[in-house]
Design a protein around this motif. Structure first.
Motif, PDB file in Angstrom:
ATOM      1  N   ASN A 138       0.762  56.536  15.682  1.00 33.07           N
ATOM      2  CA  ASN A 138       1.998  55.751  15.633  1.00 33.07           C
ATOM      3  C   ASN A 138       1.733  54.254  15.818  1.00 33.07           C
ATOM      4  N   PRO A 139       1.012  53.631  14.900  1.00 35.16           N
ATOM      5  CA  PRO A 139       0.643  52.219  15.077  1.00 35.16           C
ATOM      6  C   PRO A 139       1.836  51.275  14.969  1.00 35.16           C
ATOM      7  N   ALA A 140       1.812  50.209  15.762  1.00 35.97           N
ATOM      8  CA  ALA A 140       2.807  49.139  15.669  1.00 35.97           C
ATOM      9  C   ALA A 140       2.284  48.075  14.703  1.00 35.97           C
ATOM     10  N   VAL A 141       3.199  47.454  13.961  1.00 36.61           N
ATOM     11  CA  VAL A 141       2.803  46.497  12.926  1.00 36.61           C
ATOM     12  C   VAL A 141       3.387  45.125  13.233  1.00 36.61           C
ATOM     13  N   LYS A 142       2.542  44.097  13.162  1.00 38.70           N
ATOM     14  CA  LYS A 142       2.978  42.707  13.286  1.00 38.70           C
ATOM     15  C   LYS A 142       2.597  41.965  12.014  1.00 38.70           C
ATOM     16  N   VAL A 143       3.491  41.048  11.582  1.00 33.03           N
ATOM     17  CA  VAL A 143       3.268  40.312  10.337  1.00 33.03           C
ATOM     18  C   VAL A 143       3.297  38.815  10.617  1.00 33.03           C
ATOM     19  N   SER A 144       2.340  38.105  10.054  1.00 34.57           N
ATOM     20  CA  SER A 144       2.345  36.640  10.133  1.00 34.57           C
ATOM     21  C   SER A 144       2.320  36.083   8.721  1.00 34.57           C
ATOM     22  N   THR A 156      -0.874  43.326  10.626  1.00 36.82           N
ATOM     23  CA  THR A 156      -1.864  43.998  11.481  1.00 36.82           C
ATOM     24  C   THR A 156      -1.201  45.178  12.169  1.00 36.82           C
ATOM     25  N   ALA A 157      -1.750  46.355  11.943  1.00 41.43           N
ATOM     26  CA  ALA A 157      -1.248  47.570  12.584  1.00 41.43           C
ATOM     27  C   ALA A 157      -2.260  48.023  13.629  1.00 41.43           C
ATOM     28  N   SER A 158      -1.772  48.334  14.829  1.00 41.74           N
ATOM     29  CA  SER A 158      -2.687  48.745  15.892  1.00 41.74           C
ATOM     30  C   SER A 158      -2.066  49.852  16.729  1.00 41.74           C
ATOM     31  N   GLY A 159      -2.911  50.690  17.297  1.00 34.08           N
ATOM     32  CA  GLY A 159      -2.451  51.775  18.156  1.00 34.08           C
ATOM     33  C   GLY A 159      -3.645  52.514  18.736  1.00 34.08           C
ATOM     34  N   ARG A 160      -3.408  53.320  19.748  1.00 34.81           N
ATOM     35  CA  ARG A 160      -4.468  54.110  20.358  1.00 34.81           C
ATOM     36  C   ARG A 160      -4.838  55.274  19.435  1.00 34.81           C
ATOM     37  N   PRO A 161      -6.081  55.757  19.527  1.00 35.94           N
ATOM     38  CA  PRO A 161      -6.465  56.930  18.736  1.00 35.94           C
ATOM     39  C   PRO A 161      -5.595  58.134  19.063  1.00 35.94           C
ATOM     40  N   ARG A 162      -5.500  59.046  18.127  1.00 33.81           N
ATOM     41  CA  ARG A 162      -4.639  60.211  18.321  1.00 33.81           C
ATOM     42  C   ARG A 162      -5.077  61.090  19.489  1.00 33.81           C
ATOM     43  N   VAL A 163      -6.329  60.974  19.890  1.00 34.38           N
ATOM     44  CA  VAL A 163      -6.798  61.817  20.991  1.00 34.38           C
ATOM     45  C   VAL A 163      -6.400  61.255  22.351  1.00 34.38           C
ATOM     46  N   ALA A 164      -5.794  60.055  22.386  1.00 31.99           N
ATOM     47  CA  ALA A 164      -5.466  59.431  23.665  1.00 31.99           C
ATOM     48  C   ALA A 164      -4.425  60.247  24.414  1.00 31.99           C
ATOM     49  N   VAL A 165      -4.530  60.219  25.746  1.00 28.66           N
ATOM     50  CA  VAL A 165      -3.557  60.897  26.595  1.00 28.66           C
ATOM     51  C   VAL A 165      -2.552  59.858  27.073  1.00 28.66           C
ATOM     52  N   HIS A 166      -1.277  60.064  26.801  1.00 27.21           N
ATOM     53  CA  HIS A 166      -0.254  59.078  27.185  1.00 27.21           C
ATOM     54  C   HIS A 166       0.339  59.443  28.536  1.00 27.21           C
TER      55      HIS A 166
END
Length: 506
Positions: free
Chosen positions: A468-474, A496-506
């Motif tokens: 579930n990456p978040a996206v920022k635009v410039s 730029t889209a960024s997020g933790r790997p799917r294996v991360a524990v939230h």
């Protein structure tokens, strides 16, 4: 064309637009060529790692660190291996941020062979604007702006004897510490050091040994006769220089063997000095003490011994390492300000400031950010660094594993870039990877470009393993005013889209 070549040959294919959308055809072509050459290497690495995971029953996505500190799935890294250049140093910077919580700092990681220094801005490693250097070539790969110096715990301790007073020089060559060599060869090292100590005349070759690397059988084919003969004389164990090297010419031959990876040199290092002073205790302290005593007996240009004893010499060595550490930190800071740091740090007024010499007119260094010290020996060598650089020095707990930690806590981050051009009046062309669209107005073209790169960045991040990456635009819009009228030139849109790997524990 890419898919056709892949289907016919079964070989990996790299397209330049997949690596960079920046202008500069020759540099982008070089980047693509280097990437293609690295594909088979990283594929073997990934395959070996997967076999290891399978053998240990570990079922998890395999992530690789990129040169900018971001994470990416191994399958993606295998297609773009050049993006993993400098991944190790980048992971250390990410780990430093996680360990300290500092968003703005200068990170100095001291190891056995080198010291790596980088800048932390807004919680991320500062990227080299000129692109990563790969094999001496500048590429279009985004990687951490890393400054590397041949300075570490295993640096060679040498003597500059050009004048009456002798001066200690550290590095840039790495030696096998005497204490470590004696741990591996206890029957040889201590015996030879004691023999040399019994001699009334100190020798320039005292306390030095040559030993094989273990690669002789694999790489010795085709050696010149002089190198083959000396390699045979070294044999299976360490040989003292004073019995092995019978002429200056043989010293040159040994250097060539070292350069080819066929031989190591063992000698006195800062790690040995730390053993002598009781600041390190993982290897053979007696060998370190003997090596320090031998080195302390050496003479300067006036005929005086360079130190009163092994402990005095060891303190001088560690002081020299601490001072040189301050130099490399400040040199990096000056270089990042666009000045020749290496030339600036050699200026006498700056050298006097580092030495703390009294002066009617002088300068003081002040960094605008603290220093984060990493490495197993950081607490030892950076104890007095803050006074020299004019800011705090933070040595976090677990600083010795910051590199591994940075690989674990990193984020997946993928960027997509679009350019909007105006080839003719009332025609705006959007170029975004493989997308080429012509639109009638500037506003609509920029909006379309943003929508395209948002989707590309999000898709790319998800394919790279993000959850579930978040996206920022410039956006960067370039215009000129001609006779009072605004004229559009070009727009650059980056998502730029960024997020933790799917294996991360939230």
């Amino acid at each position: 064309a890419r898919e056709l070549i892949r289907s016919i040959t079964g070989l990996p294919v790299t397209c330049s637009h997949e690596l960079s959308s920046k202008l500069g055809g020759p540099k982008r072509a070089l980047t693509t060529l280097l990437n293609a050459r690295l594909v088979s290497t990283i594929e073997r690495l990934v395959a070996a790692t997967r076999r290891f995971l399978d053998d240990h029953g570990i079922d998890a996505p395999l992530m690789v660190v990129r040169g900018d500190g971001a994470l990416v799935l191994a399958e993606v890294a295998a297609e773009r291996p050049i993006e993993t250049i400098l991944s190790g140093p980048a992971a250390s910077v990410v780990g430093a941020h996680h360990l300290t919580g500092l968003d703005k700092a200068l990170v100095s990681d001291i190891g056995g062979t080198t010291t790596d220094v980088a800048i932390l801005d807004d919680g991320r490693p500062r990227i080299d604007p000129q692109g990563a250097n790969v094999g001496g070539y500048r590429t279009m790969v985004e990687a951490v702006a890393m400054h590397t110096f041949g300075l570490g715990g295993d640096s060679e301790v040498a003597l500059e004897e050009s004048g009456l007073a002798a001066r200690l020089i550290l590095g840039p060559r790495r030696l096998v510490p005497l204490a470590l060599c004696a741990e591996r060869f206890p029957d040889v090292i201590q015996k030879e050091l004691e023999r040399q100590l019994r001699s009334s005349n100190p020798g320039r070759l005292d306390g030095r040994f040559a030993l094989p690397t273990g690669l002789g059988i694999l790489k010795s084919a085709g050696l010149p006769a002089s190198e083959e003969k000396l390699l045979a004389a070294i044999g299976a164990g360490p040989q003292p220089f004073d019995r092995l090297l019978l002429s200056n010419n043989q010293m040159s031959v040994l250097r060539r063997l070292v350069a080819k990876g066929l031989a190591h040199i063992s000698g006195f290092t800062p790690s040995d000095a730390a053993h002598v002073l009781g600041l390190q205790d993982n290897w053979d302290r007696l060998a370190a003490i003997a090596g320090a005593q031998l080195f302390a007996r050496r003479r300067d240009g006036s005929g005086k011994a360079i130190a009163a004893g092994g402990e005095t010499l060891s303190r001088k060595v560690l002081d020299a390492l601490a001072r040189r550490s301050a130099e490399v930190v400040l040199e990096t800071a000056i270089s990042e300000d666009g000045i020749d740091g290496a030339a600036a740090i050699r200026q006498p007024v700056l050298q006097n400031a580092l030495d703390g010499l009294p002066a009617i007119g002088g300068v003081r260094f002040t960094l605008d950010r603290p220093v984060i010290g990493l490495g197993a020996s950081a607490a030892l060598h950076y104890a007095k660094l803050g006074r020299a650089v004019g800011n705090d020095v933070v040595i976090p707990e677990h600083s010795d594993v910051a590199n591994a930690l940075g690989a674990v806590v990193g984020h997946v981050r993928v960027s997509a870039e679009a350019h909007v051009l105006m080839p003719q009046p009332s025609q705006f062309r959007v170029l975004a990877g493989e997308e080429v669209i012509d639109i009638g107005t500037e506003a609509d073209a920029i909006e379309a470009a943003e929508e395209i790169v948002r989707g590309q960045a999000r898709t790319g991040a998800e394919l790279a393993g993000a959850d579930n990456p978040a996206v920022k635009v410039s956006r960067e819009i370039n215009t000129v005013t001609v006779e009072g009228e605004r004229t559009f030139v070009e727009a650059r849109i980056v998502a730029t889209a960024s997020g933790r790997p799917r294996v991360a524990v939230h």
